[in-house]
Design a protein around this motif. Structure first.
Motif, mmCIF file in Angstrom:
data_model
loop_
_atom_site.group_PDB
_atom_site.id
_atom_site.type_symbol
_atom_site.label_atom_id
_atom_site.label_comp_id
_atom_site.label_asym_id
_atom_site.label_seq_id
_atom_site.Cartn_x
_atom_site.Cartn_y
_atom_site.Cartn_z
ATOM 1 N N VAL A 54 0.842 -1.207 0.000
ATOM 2 C CA VAL A 54 0.000 0.000 0.000
ATOM 3 C C VAL A 54 0.868 1.245 0.000
ATOM 4 O O VAL A 54 0.647 2.192 -0.743
ATOM 5 C CB VAL A 54 -0.923 0.003 1.246
ATOM 6 N N ALA A 55 1.905 1.206 0.837
ATOM 7 C CA ALA A 55 2.769 2.383 0.967
ATOM 8 C C ALA A 55 3.476 2.685 -0.348
ATOM 9 O O ALA A 55 3.717 3.838 -0.689
ATOM 10 C CB ALA A 55 3.782 2.139 2.072
ATOM 11 N N ALA A 56 3.809 1.610 -1.084
ATOM 12 C CA ALA A 56 4.557 1.813 -2.325
ATOM 13 C C ALA A 56 3.665 2.373 -3.428
ATOM 14 O O ALA A 56 4.118 3.127 -4.278
ATOM 15 C CB ALA A 56 5.161 0.490 -2.775
ATOM 16 N N GLY A 57 2.381 2.020 -3.409
ATOM 17 C CA GLY A 57 1.488 2.396 -4.521
ATOM 18 C C GLY A 57 1.073 3.849 -4.470
ATOM 19 O O GLY A 57 0.821 4.391 -3.412
ATOM 20 N N GLU A 58 1.008 4.515 -5.636
ATOM 21 C CA GLU A 58 0.513 5.895 -5.697
ATOM 22 C C GLU A 58 -1.011 5.865 -5.839
ATOM 23 O O GLU A 58 -1.574 4.918 -6.374
ATOM 24 C CB GLU A 58 1.121 6.620 -6.919
ATOM 25 N N ASN A 59 -1.661 6.912 -5.365
ATOM 26 C CA ASN A 59 -3.112 6.967 -5.458
ATOM 27 C C ASN A 59 -3.495 7.832 -6.658
ATOM 28 O O ASN A 59 -3.510 9.052 -6.572
ATOM 29 C CB ASN A 59 -3.648 7.569 -4.149
ATOM 30 N N PHE A 60 -3.793 7.171 -7.793
ATOM 31 C CA PHE A 60 -4.132 7.933 -9.005
ATOM 32 C C PHE A 60 -5.635 8.063 -9.191
ATOM 33 O O PHE A 60 -6.098 8.615 -10.180
ATOM 34 C CB PHE A 60 -3.517 7.263 -10.253
ATOM 35 N N GLN A 147 1.430 18.340 -14.118
ATOM 36 C CA GLN A 147 0.888 17.963 -15.434
ATOM 37 C C GLN A 147 0.964 16.431 -15.605
ATOM 38 O O GLN A 147 0.002 15.782 -16.004
ATOM 39 C CB GLN A 147 1.721 18.668 -16.523
ATOM 40 N N THR A 148 2.139 15.843 -15.254
ATOM 41 C CA THR A 148 2.320 14.392 -15.374
ATOM 42 C C THR A 148 1.316 13.635 -14.498
ATOM 43 O O THR A 148 0.675 12.676 -14.934
ATOM 44 C CB THR A 148 3.762 14.000 -14.944
ATOM 45 N N LEU A 149 1.167 14.098 -13.248
ATOM 46 C CA LEU A 149 0.229 13.442 -12.322
ATOM 47 C C LEU A 149 -1.194 13.489 -12.881
ATOM 48 O O LEU A 149 -1.951 12.526 -12.774
ATOM 49 C CB LEU A 149 0.267 14.126 -10.948
ATOM 50 N N HIS A 150 -1.510 14.642 -13.495
ATOM 51 C CA HIS A 150 -2.867 14.779 -14.025
ATOM 52 C C HIS A 150 -3.094 13.802 -15.185
ATOM 53 O O HIS A 150 -4.161 13.197 -15.292
ATOM 54 C CB HIS A 150 -3.123 16.224 -14.462
ATOM 55 N N GLN A 151 -2.055 13.650 -16.046
ATOM 56 C CA GLN A 151 -2.196 12.718 -17.176
ATOM 57 C C GLN A 151 -2.354 11.274 -16.670
ATOM 58 O O GLN A 151 -3.171 10.505 -17.192
ATOM 59 C CB GLN A 151 -0.971 12.832 -18.098
ATOM 60 N N MET A 152 -1.584 10.910 -15.634
ATOM 61 C CA MET A 152 -1.708 9.561 -15.061
ATOM 62 C C MET A 152 -3.118 9.341 -14.501
ATOM 63 O O MET A 152 -3.716 8.274 -14.668
ATOM 64 C CB MET A 152 -0.693 9.366 -13.923
ATOM 65 N N HIS A 153 -3.606 10.370 -13.832
ATOM 66 C CA HIS A 153 -4.951 10.281 -13.250
ATOM 67 C C HIS A 153 -5.992 10.075 -14.343
ATOM 68 O O HIS A 153 -6.896 9.250 -14.220
ATOM 69 C CB HIS A 153 -5.246 11.562 -12.455
ATOM 70 N N SER A 205 -16.797 14.760 -12.084
ATOM 71 C CA SER A 205 -16.602 13.728 -13.095
ATOM 72 C C SER A 205 -15.124 13.357 -13.188
ATOM 73 O O SER A 205 -14.612 13.100 -14.260
ATOM 74 C CB SER A 205 -17.104 14.254 -14.430
ATOM 75 N N CYS A 206 -14.444 13.394 -12.038
ATOM 76 C CA CYS A 206 -13.045 12.948 -11.933
ATOM 77 C C CYS A 206 -12.107 13.715 -12.855
ATOM 78 O O CYS A 206 -11.084 13.209 -13.270
ATOM 79 C CB CYS A 206 -12.920 11.456 -12.218
ATOM 80 N N GLY A 207 -12.442 14.918 -13.184
ATOM 81 C CA GLY A 207 -11.506 15.767 -13.902
ATOM 82 C C GLY A 207 -11.377 15.465 -15.369
ATOM 83 O O GLY A 207 -10.441 15.891 -16.017
ATOM 84 N N CYS A 208 -12.309 14.751 -15.981
ATOM 85 C CA CYS A 208 -12.139 14.384 -17.385
ATOM 86 C C CYS A 208 -12.756 15.412 -18.316
ATOM 87 O O CYS A 208 -12.618 15.344 -19.509
ATOM 88 C CB CYS A 208 -12.777 13.023 -17.650
#
Length: 1320
Positions: A54-60, A147-153, A205-208
């Protein structure tokens, strides 16, 4: 190092200790919030998943704009202060409880103000005031990372878009599996309260939909916080200072001086105002005022109470205040941090002269949610997410929780808590104060803080230019001359003058002279009342309202505890011996204090004097013999002294009449005088010796401050020298005292131990939150709960047995039912807290009842599987000492079913409390809980590893402490649930050896208790046992037993009647030992039998052996027979024994009336029971009685009475009594009337029964002493009594008359079972 020391020399006397900047660290970039990660780690560990994964995983799953990132302390000045070390982690966490949050140009970026406090382990507090604003992100690395985080999300969202329904259902199921998950979801990445609905609607709508972040199109902003840390809560002054600094940052023009000058000034050159004085210092644009109460006034409290009352309403606030006083768990819930702080500080301020002694965290960061699991009283504030429903918020424990939803004006109160004394009049007085300031007592004004500050900022702007010119003219502080400032800068931000200027331009008028405009500005600035600005007027109004509301609360305590000193027990020669024996001491005479209070106050006061805050208050009072008085105590004692001078009253004349506060005007005037006339003005901000070119002004960006300038304060100003020398003097004085009393370290250790007595963990540490520290915290909770259990059970035993209290010289101790009820309620609360510690999954409001239900389900399954009753080794039958009654089944499940069938109890908390009371009354509490916990598989399923119930050694000790309660008798179930239907079982036991066990007549029975009677119950012929249901009779007192004398075998010799309460198992024996039937014994067909409580015989529980002394009971069979037919028996009592027994019987009745009404118990037992008045007088009349059998027939005392009546009536007809004095004639008339009335009644109660009834009626109507001379002087006496009979001894008769006359002061009332059918 020298710099640090010079900065700390006068720190205790400085207005502010630190100035702090928190925000994003451009060098480390975007880091997920470490505390949020720790929280996820703990949750994963609790749910049995692999925490490392859990700690290793990012929350996208969430948009990066909604996630929290790690904030850091970017700078703080000075580096450190000795008296208040800088706690970087705690300050960072409380300045930005949500971590960093990002916004774009579309979002609202209104600055927010909130405050916090840090409570150190010794209970001392430091206050923080935070101004949070948004600053544009200039670092290209952070923009591209976002910007990168947003694209992953977006990619994550698109991937899961097609299976949305299944994912949502799985997420809902997982959230319900955990008691804390819903808390986490309600707190994760909380939206700004002021963010616009449109932007929220877009983001749902989760930012889409293009509402996310695009580095080309959008400007990115990040939160930053400025914070002042101060030793005292000067909230208004700090708020104004920080808002002025922020205004200087975003202004078009640079401030008159570099920011360093203002920050240096407030850190090193502004002193704390001395007590009773006011202070003026300068912010960036205008002066700031603050004042500090004097030595005899209420302590400083700058948080606006009006705001707390408006948010909650008077009635709600008084209810929450009562919960805080009774040390319940209080959870505040709001979107706005400042609201949490205002309500928490407001309520704790109102506690004066008491202080909250338990966990106090007004703002609980999301990472510290496990604190809500704390099994101790707490006052915490939790931030809610916009739109979160209360029903979705699952809390670890709610049995004793007061839940306060500030934004919705709503509170949930714990069950069964007592109301504050005179609550209605108290609310009325508070409402009058609020109305006098134009505020509604109902509250409901929930406009959020920023709106208020934006209104005041307009007023502040009107003042701005005045202060600027003051700074300009003030050359002596090294400020710049007026020439350096041009007109535009001077006019900056003053709307009135800007309008004038525009008008002048349009009309072509030349603005020639600066002076004219400056004069105009001064006029505008002084338009407020009495030369003061509207902002200052508003502050003064708030301060006056604050102090008046607090005075009303303080006056209530001064009235309730006006005589508290009389009940403080001070029996130690010196402080050292008191500290050493603190745990064994009784410091306050609670029983006497309560007996001195008005009846309506008792439910509240009996609970309140058991709290830790009251215990600490009394400790401080005792310590004040040897040390300087604690400040709050000094002020309170001063108040009481003042009230005594004005209003002399005898302490015994307590009344519950409401007394209004008389200090309102003078306390408001004191504040007004201080603020109208400034006592001190601090040094003005001035240019510092700085490097040129650093920290260049850039609009909208907080500059990098020059650390070397701010690292240390001046070494030569008079004020700092003065405070240093004062400090040295104080230190010298303190050292001198230490040598006089005892070594300071040892004393401090003792003090800490004494003060922590009964407390568990006073304040959790906010900074270090490793799993090891959390485990350590939980261990402290376990130890604390065990210690509390030991103290509570000990207190219950001491109060019940009264031994220790007697040794302390309190005479005979009798615990009142009220006190007993308080102690039992407190035990119920402790058990609920133990059962809710370390819960895996919360179900229902009561953790104990939830556990019992799980146990019941499992046992009932086992029962069905084995097709047998629930007796698979888990259940015992209670052995009975008595013959005749079948054994009672003992089972946890059985007790639960009884509770579940009680329709009067509506909630799980109520059921758990009823079950505890029932188990305590049955002396099975420890045994039942042991049985409940013996199912280890169930305990493991329900509780985490660190839970109290899974600590084997502590659990054993806990059950042992509860076992000690079996040594005393409690009636805490019977006496509380008075209206429930209870099944009883009655058995009539004849004397079998005389072969008259059978009877042909129809027997009947009527059972009476303290709460009523069963009515006449017909018994089936020759069936000697019956079951009947009737409303709770309380403790049983009498049984009427009779028959109709029909058939051939109408004579019946009864040994006793046994009656048992089938729920509590309490058994009563009603001895008889006599015949019922015509022509046998005294010819009685009906007898009134007096009950005795049968103490259960010893079983395998070790704690059952010792017991409280037996209750009063009816005469035993042998004794009874010896009185009725004393002839030929060798155990006749001596004259001395007879006189002593009469004296004792009368004494017991007098003691009965000296007890509080609710505690008295049954008078019937004292009149007719063994050792009672009837029994003692029977002995008196039997002394020397010639009861020789005439033709084998017994002669009874009643025969003597009848012959006396015949003689008196005969004599009256002849006229012998005409010569007798008047009273004697009246007495003979009343005696004859009573005897004849008893003889002519339809009931067949026999001669012994008639004697008993005559004595009872004579005692009730105060006639016994008047009848005795008649009987003693009647000639019949010579035929029926020996020469040496006590009745023929004039001296003995006159002393008996004197003894019986003492009963005339008391209203004796008789049970209807005794007086039925007598017509007088």
């Amino acid at each position: 190092m020298s710099a640090t020391m010079s900065g700390s020399g006068s720190a205790p006397c400085r207005f502010a200790h630190y100035f702090v900047i928190c925000g994003i660290d451009n060098e480390t970039g975007l880091e997920p919030d470490a505390l949020a990660a720790l929280y996820q780690w703990l949750e994963a560990d609790r749910q049995g998943r692999d925490p490392e994964a859990v700690a290793a995983g990012e929350n996208f799953d969430q948009s990066p704009l909604k996630r929290t990132f790690k904030s850091k302390v970017l700078a703080h000045y000075p580096e450190n202060i000795e008296c208040n070390p800088f706690d970087q982690d705690a300050v960072n966490m409380l300045c930005m409880p949500k971590g960093l949050s990002f916004r774009t140009q579309r979002d609202s970026r209104t600055p927010q103000f909130h405050s916090f406090l840090i409570t150190r382990e010794d209970g001392s507090r430091t206050y923080g005031f935070v101004h949070t604003f948004y600053e544009e992100v200039t670092s290209p690395q952070i923009c591209s990372a976002m910007q990168t985080l947003h694209q992953m999300h977006q990619a994550e969202h698109n991937a899961s878009a097609h299976n949305c329904p299944s994912s949502s259902s799985s997420s809902s199921s997982s959230s319900s599996s955990s008691s804390m998950d819903s808390l986490a979801s309600s707190l994760d990445e909380v939206e700004s309260p002021s963010s616009t609905s449109s932007s929220q609607g877009g983001r749902r709508s989760c930012g889409c939909s293009g509402e996310g972040y695009d580095s080309v199109r959008d400007t990115l902003y990040v939160s930053k916080a400025m914070c002042l840390i101060t030793p005292m809560p000067f909230m208004h002054a700090c708020k104004r200072f920080l808002s002025q600094v922020h205004r200087a940052v975003i202004s078009n023009q640079p401030p008159p001086l570099p920011l360093e000058s203002y920050i240096y000034n407030i850190l090193y050159e502004v002193p704390l105002p001395p007590p009773g004085r006011s202070l003026k210092f300068h912010g960036v644009y205008e002066p700031i005022l603050c004042q500090r109460p004097g030595v005899g006034e209420l302590p400083l409290a700058d948080f606006p109470l009006s705001r707390a009352f408006q948010l909650l309403g008077v009635e709600n606030l008084v209810q929450i205040f009562t919960c805080v006083l009774l040390e319940m768990q209080i959870l505040l819930y709001s979107q706005d941090y400042q609201r949490l702080m205002v309500v928490a500080e407001g309520i704790t301020t109102l506690l004066f002269p008491f202080q909250w002694q338990h966990v106090y965290v007004p703002i609980l960061p999301a990472s510290l949610l496990h604190f809500l699991d704390a099994p101790v009283p707490y006052l915490m504030g939790l931030q809610s997410k916009e739109g979160t429903d209360r029903s979705k918020l699952e809390l670890p424990q709610e049995a004793n929780l007061c839940f306060v939803e500030i934004d919705n004006h709503y509170i949930e109160l714990p069950e069964d808590f007592p109301q504050f004394p005179n609550k209605t009049e108290f609310i009325q007085e508070l409402s009058e104060v609020l109305l006098s300031f134009g505020l509604s007592p109902e509250g409901g004004n929930t406009s959020s803080e920023p709106a208020v500050s934006s209104q005041t900022s307009v007023l502040e702007k009107e003042l701005k230019s005045t202060s600027l010119s003051e700074l300009v003219d003030d050359r002596k502080n090294g400020n710049l001359g007026g020439e350096a400032l041009d007109v535009l800068e001077l006019l900056q931000g003053n709307p009135t003058l800007e309008r004038l200027q525009a008008l002048a331009k349009r009309t072509g008028v030349k603005v020639a002279r600066l002076e004219a405009l400056a004069a105009g500005q001064k006029a505008v600035g002084e338009e407020g009342v009495g030369g003061r600005s509207p902002v200052e007027e508003e502050e003064l109004r708030n301060a006056k309202l604050n102090v008046q509301l607090r005075e009303v609360f303080a006056a209530r305590f001064a009235t309730m505890f006006a005589d508290y000193e009389s009940f403080v027990i001070q029996n130690s020669p010196d402080l050292e011996s008191w500290l050493t024996n603190r745990e064994q001491m009784h410091n306050f005479d609670k029983a006497s204090f309560l007996s001195d209070q008005p009846e309506p106050y008792l439910p509240f006061l009996s609970h309140f004097i058991e709290t830790q805050m009251f215990a600490t208050f009394i400790d401080n009072k005792i310590i004040s013999q040897w040390e300087e008085k604690e400040p709050l105590l000094r002020v309170f004692d001063g108040r009481i002294e003042k009230a005594r001078l004005y209003n002399v009253r005898a302490p015994s004349l307590r009344s519950s009449v409401y007394q209004k506060c008389t200090f309102l005007k003078e306390s408001a005037q004191a504040i007004e005088q201080r603020l109208r006339k400034m006592d001190h003005t601090a040094i003005h901000p001035h240019l510092l010796d700085m490097k040129i070119g650093q920290g260049k002004y850039q609009q909208g960006f907080f500059p990098k401050l020059q650390a070397d300038v701010l690292a240390s304060g001046p070494t030569n100003n008079k004020w700092s020298n003065r405070t240093c020398s004062t400090q040295r003097r104080v230190d010298r004085h303190r050292q001198h005292n230490d040598h006089l009393v005892l070594d300071n370290d040892l004393k401090e250790k003792y003090m800490q131990e004494a003060r922590s007595l009964g407390k568990n963990l006073r304040q959790p540490k906010l900074s270090d939150l490793s799993p090891a520290v959390i485990a350590q915290t939980n261990w402290k909770f376990v130890e604390g709960l065990l210690k509390e259990c030991k103290m509570k059970t000990k207190r219950m035993l001491v109060e019940k047995m009264g031994r220790e209290a007697v040794e302390l010289g309190h005479g005979e101790v009798n615990i009142t039912g009220l006190e007993e009820n308080t102690l039992i309620a407190s035990l119920c609360d402790l058990l609920e807290r133990i059962w809710s510690h370390g819960l895996q999954v919360k179900q229902g409001k009561s953790a104990l009842w939830s556990h019992l239900l799980h146990y019941q389900t499992r046992e009932e399954k086992n029962e069905q599987l084995s097709e047998s009753p629930v007796s698979n080794g888990q259940e015992k039958r209670k052995p009975e000492s008595s013959v005749g009654l079948p054994a009672l089944r003992l089972s946890v499940i059985q007790d639960m079913r009884h509770i579940q069938s009680m329709g009067e109890i509506k909630t799980d908390v109520g059921r758990a409390r009823a079950w505890i009371r029932l188990s305590l009354e049955k002396k099975l509490l420890s045994q039942s809980l042991k049985q409940l916990l013996s199912n280890q598989a169930l305990t493991k399923k329900l509780y985490k590893r660190y839970a109290f119930l899974r600590c084997e050694e502590e659990k054993e000790q806990f059950l042992f402490h509860l076992l000690s309660l079996n040594t005393v008798d409690y009636f805490c179930f019977t006496s509380v649930f008075t209206t429930i239907m209870i099944p009883y079982r009655a058995v009539i036991i004849p004397i079998k050896k005389l072969s008259n066990a059978m009877t042909t007549s129809n027997p009947w029975l009527c059972v009476s208790g303290e709460l009523g009677d069963s009515g006449i119950l017909q018994i089936t012929k020759n069936v000697l046992e019956m079951k009947f249901d009737c409303q709770n009779l309380g403790k049983l007192t009498t049984v009427q037993l009779g028959h109709d004398n029909s058939g051939l075998l109408a004579k019946w010799l009864v040994d006793c009647v046994m009656v048992r309460n089938e729920i509590t198992g309490h058994t009563y024996k009603f001895p008889c030992g006599k015949w019922l039937g015509k022509g046998v014994d005294d010819g009685s067909l009906e007898r009134v039998l007096i009950g005795e409580f049968v103490v259960p015989c010893n079983d395998d529980d070790g704690g059952r052996g010792s017991k409280t002394p037996p209750l009063q009971r009816s005469p035993s069979q042998i004794r009874r027979i010896s009185i009725t037919s004393l002839t030929g028996r060798g155990n006749k009592p001596t004259t001395v024994q007879i006189q002593e027994s009469i004296g004792e019987a009368v004494n017991n009745i007098i003691k009965h009336f000296h007890k509080p009404e609710k505690e008295r118990g049954s008078l019937t037992v004292l009149l007719c029971g063994e050792g009672g008045l009837v029994w003692a007088l029977e002995q008196f009349f039997h002394h020397g009685f010639r009861s020789a059998r005439i033709f084998q027939k017994n002669v009874f005392v009643w025969d003597f009475y009848e012959r006396t009546v015949a003689f008196l009536e005969n004599a009256d007809q002849i006229g012998d009594l005409q010569e007798k004095p008047e009273p004697l004639g009246l007495n003979s008339e009343s005696f004859c009337r009573y005897v004849n009335a008893i003889n002519s009644m339809p009931r067949n109660i026999g001669k012994d029964g008639k004697f008993q009834l005559l004595v009872c009626l004579g005692a009730r109507d105060r006639l016994l002493p008047q009848w005795l001379p008649l009987l003693a002087e009647c000639p019949v006496i010579t035929r029926m009594y020996e020469e040496n009979a006590l009745l023929r001894d004039k001296l003995t008769v006159s002393s008996l008359i004197a003894v019986l006359e003492t009963l005339h002061d008391f209203p004796i009332t008789l049970e209807s079972s005794l007086t039925k059918s007598v017509e007088l």
